[in-house]
Motif scaffolding. Structure first.
Motif, PDB file in Angstrom:
ATOM      1  N   GLU A   1       0.808  -1.225   0.000  1.00  0.00           N
ATOM      2  CA  GLU A   1       0.000   0.000   0.000  1.00  0.00           C
ATOM      3  C   GLU A   1       0.842   1.277   0.000  1.00  0.00           C
ATOM      4  OE1 GLU A   1      -2.474  -0.474   3.388  1.00  0.00           O
ATOM      5  OE2 GLU A   1      -3.718  -2.053   2.486  1.00  0.00           O
ATOM      6  N   GLN A   2       2.168   1.133   0.080  1.00  0.00           N
ATOM      7  CA  GLN A   2       3.047   2.310   0.060  1.00  0.00           C
ATOM      8  C   GLN A   2       3.208   2.801  -1.378  1.00  0.00           C
ATOM      9  OE1 GLN A   2       4.213   3.525   3.234  1.00  0.00           O
ATOM     10  NE2 GLN A   2       2.582   2.040   3.639  1.00  0.00           N
ATOM     11  N   ARG A   3       2.863   4.050  -1.619  1.00  0.00           N
ATOM     12  CA  ARG A   3       2.834   4.557  -2.989  1.00  0.00           C
ATOM     13  C   ARG A   3       4.198   4.623  -3.651  1.00  0.00           C
ATOM     14  NH1 ARG A   3      -1.477   9.628  -2.622  1.00  0.00           N
ATOM     15  NH2 ARG A   3      -3.305   8.377  -2.008  1.00  0.00           N
ATOM     16  N   ASP A   4       5.239   4.874  -2.877  1.00  0.00           N
ATOM     17  CA  ASP A   4       6.563   5.023  -3.482  1.00  0.00           C
ATOM     18  C   ASP A   4       7.418   3.769  -3.373  1.00  0.00           C
ATOM     19  OD1 ASP A   4       6.774   5.219  -0.785  1.00  0.00           O
ATOM     20  OD2 ASP A   4       8.171   6.895  -0.761  1.00  0.00           O
ATOM     21  N   ILE A   5       6.844   2.673  -2.865  1.00  0.00           N
ATOM     22  CA  ILE A   5       7.525   1.385  -2.870  1.00  0.00           C
ATOM     23  C   ILE A   5       6.842   0.509  -3.912  1.00  0.00           C
ATOM     24  CG2 ILE A   5       8.071  -0.700  -1.557  1.00  0.00           C
ATOM     25  CD1 ILE A   5       8.204   0.988   0.954  1.00  0.00           C
ATOM     26  N   HIS A   6       7.568   0.151  -4.955  1.00  0.00           N
ATOM     27  CA  HIS A   6       6.986  -0.616  -6.055  1.00  0.00           C
ATOM     28  C   HIS A   6       7.456  -2.071  -5.987  1.00  0.00           C
ATOM     29  CE1 HIS A   6       5.403   3.032  -7.862  1.00  0.00           C
ATOM     30  NE2 HIS A   6       6.590   3.582  -7.689  1.00  0.00           N
ATOM     31  N   VAL A   7       6.509  -2.976  -5.850  1.00  0.00           N
ATOM     32  CA  VAL A   7       6.820  -4.409  -5.799  1.00  0.00           C
ATOM     33  C   VAL A   7       6.991  -4.912  -7.231  1.00  0.00           C
ATOM     34  CG1 VAL A   7       6.048  -6.679  -5.055  1.00  0.00           C
ATOM     35  CG2 VAL A   7       5.479  -4.656  -3.676  1.00  0.00           C
ATOM     36  N   ILE A   8       8.171  -5.469  -7.528  1.00  0.00           N
ATOM     37  CA  ILE A   8       8.416  -5.946  -8.892  1.00  0.00           C
ATOM     38  C   ILE A   8       8.475  -7.476  -8.984  1.00  0.00           C
ATOM     39  CG2 ILE A   8       9.554  -3.825  -9.617  1.00  0.00           C
ATOM     40  CD1 ILE A   8      12.234  -5.136  -9.202  1.00  0.00           C
ATOM     41  N   ALA A   9       8.612  -8.157  -7.844  1.00  0.00           N
ATOM     42  CA  ALA A   9       8.607  -9.627  -7.867  1.00  0.00           C
ATOM     43  C   ALA A   9       8.365 -10.157  -6.465  1.00  0.00           C
ATOM     44  CB  ALA A   9       9.937 -10.162  -8.400  1.00  0.00           C
ATOM     45  N   VAL A  10       7.676 -11.290  -6.363  1.00  0.00           N
ATOM     46  CA  VAL A  10       7.460 -11.950  -5.072  1.00  0.00           C
ATOM     47  C   VAL A  10       7.672 -13.453  -5.221  1.00  0.00           C
ATOM     48  CG1 VAL A  10       5.782 -10.223  -4.290  1.00  0.00           C
ATOM     49  CG2 VAL A  10       4.973 -12.285  -5.411  1.00  0.00           C
ATOM     50  N   LYS A  11       8.130 -14.076  -4.139  1.00  0.00           N
ATOM     51  CA  LYS A  11       8.234 -15.528  -4.065  1.00  0.00           C
ATOM     52  C   LYS A  11       7.733 -15.938  -2.686  1.00  0.00           C
ATOM     53  CE  LYS A  11      12.035 -16.281  -7.336  1.00  0.00           C
ATOM     54  NZ  LYS A  11      13.422 -16.802  -7.516  1.00  0.00           N
TER      55      LYS A  11
ATOM     56  N   ILE B   1      10.985  -8.392  -4.109  1.00  0.00           N
ATOM     57  CA  ILE B   1      11.933  -7.452  -4.692  1.00  0.00           C
ATOM     58  C   ILE B   1      11.149  -6.170  -4.936  1.00  0.00           C
ATOM     59  CG2 ILE B   1      13.546  -6.935  -6.563  1.00  0.00           C
ATOM     60  CD1 ILE B   1      14.379  -9.314  -4.899  1.00  0.00           C
ATOM     61  N   VAL B   2      11.609  -5.086  -4.340  1.00  0.00           N
ATOM     62  CA  VAL B   2      10.927  -3.798  -4.486  1.00  0.00           C
ATOM     63  C   VAL B   2      11.933  -2.756  -4.970  1.00  0.00           C
ATOM     64  CG1 VAL B   2       9.350  -4.402  -2.609  1.00  0.00           C
ATOM     65  CG2 VAL B   2      11.355  -2.971  -2.123  1.00  0.00           C
ATOM     66  N   THR B   3      11.402  -1.657  -5.480  1.00  0.00           N
ATOM     67  CA  THR B   3      12.244  -0.495  -5.767  1.00  0.00           C
ATOM     68  C   THR B   3      11.758   0.664  -4.910  1.00  0.00           C
ATOM     69  OG1 THR B   3      10.876   0.285  -7.620  1.00  0.00           O
ATOM     70  CG2 THR B   3      12.685  -1.216  -8.142  1.00  0.00           C
ATOM     71  N   VAL B   4      12.735   1.439  -4.437  1.00  0.00           N
ATOM     72  CA  VAL B   4      12.419   2.637  -3.654  1.00  0.00           C
ATOM     73  C   VAL B   4      13.190   3.814  -4.247  1.00  0.00           C
ATOM     74  CG1 VAL B   4      11.926   1.404  -1.521  1.00  0.00           C
ATOM     75  CG2 VAL B   4      14.251   2.119  -2.003  1.00  0.00           C
ATOM     76  N   PRO B   5      12.609   5.011  -4.230  1.00  0.00           N
ATOM     77  CA  PRO B   5      13.310   6.171  -4.781  1.00  0.00           C
ATOM     78  C   PRO B   5      14.341   6.716  -3.786  1.00  0.00           C
ATOM     79  CG  PRO B   5      11.142   6.820  -3.999  1.00  0.00           C
ATOM     80  CD  PRO B   5      11.234   5.333  -3.809  1.00  0.00           C
TER      81      PRO B   5
ATOM     82  N   ASP C   1      15.935   4.967  -8.626  1.00  0.00           N
ATOM     83  CA  ASP C   1      15.138   3.851  -8.128  1.00  0.00           C
ATOM     84  C   ASP C   1      16.081   2.688  -7.836  1.00  0.00           C
ATOM     85  OD1 ASP C   1      12.214   4.390 -10.191  1.00  0.00           O
ATOM     86  OD2 ASP C   1      12.659   5.042  -8.151  1.00  0.00           O
ATOM     87  N   ALA C   2      16.206   2.304  -6.580  1.00  0.00           N
ATOM     88  CA  ALA C   2      17.119   1.234  -6.182  1.00  0.00           C
ATOM     89  C   ALA C   2      16.332   0.004  -5.750  1.00  0.00           C
ATOM     90  CB  ALA C   2      18.019   1.709  -5.041  1.00  0.00           C
ATOM     91  N   LYS C   3      16.821  -1.169  -6.148  1.00  0.00           N
ATOM     92  CA  LYS C   3      16.168  -2.421  -5.794  1.00  0.00           C
ATOM     93  C   LYS C   3      16.602  -2.895  -4.406  1.00  0.00           C
ATOM     94  CE  LYS C   3      17.555  -4.399  -9.621  1.00  0.00           C
ATOM     95  NZ  LYS C   3      17.815  -5.396 -10.696  1.00  0.00           N
TER      96      LYS C   3
END
Length: 214
Positions: free
Chosen positions: A106-116, A133-137, A146-148
């Protein structure tokens, strides 16, 4: 790691990579501390026991790239190694894991790009944990990057098992005797049973407390 501004020039040394990934770790740690405090305020309960953060060593990164047949360049590190920055979130109960997953989503600036989800689908070794695996600004003086970050979420019991399995893996260089592997799987089943029983016990305690307050 993707640059929102510019063409990526300037991020070409290990020191600069460390600067950015350390900043990303601090952002995730701070965010989780705030969410934990909020949860305590609203529900009088902390879902997070503790948090561990680490930056992968250059040796481990180079080893991973070589294993995948890639050159050991800064560009390849950033593009192909998803766990340079790692956060491990330790919870009391399995239900807490999915609460935290929902909060992160639900965090707008944390983007989930993969889950296991190794809790629903454990590894054959018995390993259980929830990986994201998320990216944060990361906001620098002249650009935003944007760092993973790899996030692992598990219970205290799962973490204890994983720590022992990790030590055994390195002691035997990934080729432990079959009887030890079998015993680890059996221990993993015991951990699963313990987590389930502790969750049930906690729910019974909460029910009794609610009934007394009514």
């Amino acid at each position: 790691m993707e640059l929102r501004e510019g063409n990526g020039e300037g991020i070409d040394t290990w020191e600069e990579v460390i600067l950015i990934y350390n900043a990303a770790l601090k952002m995730i740690e701070t965010r989780m501390a705030i969410l934990n405090d909020e949860f305590q305020h609203v529900h009088q309960y902390n879902p997070i026991e503790h948090i561990k953060a680490r930056i992968k060593t250059p040796e481990s990164i180079v080893k991973k790239l070589k294993r995948d047949g890639r050159e050991s360049t800064i560009e390849n590190m950033i593009k192909y190694v998803n766990d340079i920055a790692g956060i491990r979130i330790i919870c009391s109960f399995t239900s807490d894991i999915y609460r935290i997953v929902d909060m992160l989503g639900e965090q707008r600036d944390i983007h989930v790009i993969a889950v296991k989800d190794y809790i629903t689908f454990p590894k054959t070794s018995g390993y259980k944990s929830y990986h994201m695996i998320v990216t944060v600004p990361v906001y620098l003086s002249d650009k935003t990057v944007d760092a993973k970050v790899e996030i692992q979420i598990r219970t205290v019991a799962m973490d204890f098992w994983a720590s022992l399995e990790h030590k055994i893996h390195y002691k035997f260089e990934g080729d432990a005797p079959e009887d030890i592997k079998t015993e680890l799987v059996e221990c993993a089943k015991m951990v699963t049973d313990l987590d389930a029983r502790m969750l049930k016990l906690n729910e019974e305690i909460l029910t009794i407390i609610r009934e007394r307050e009514e």
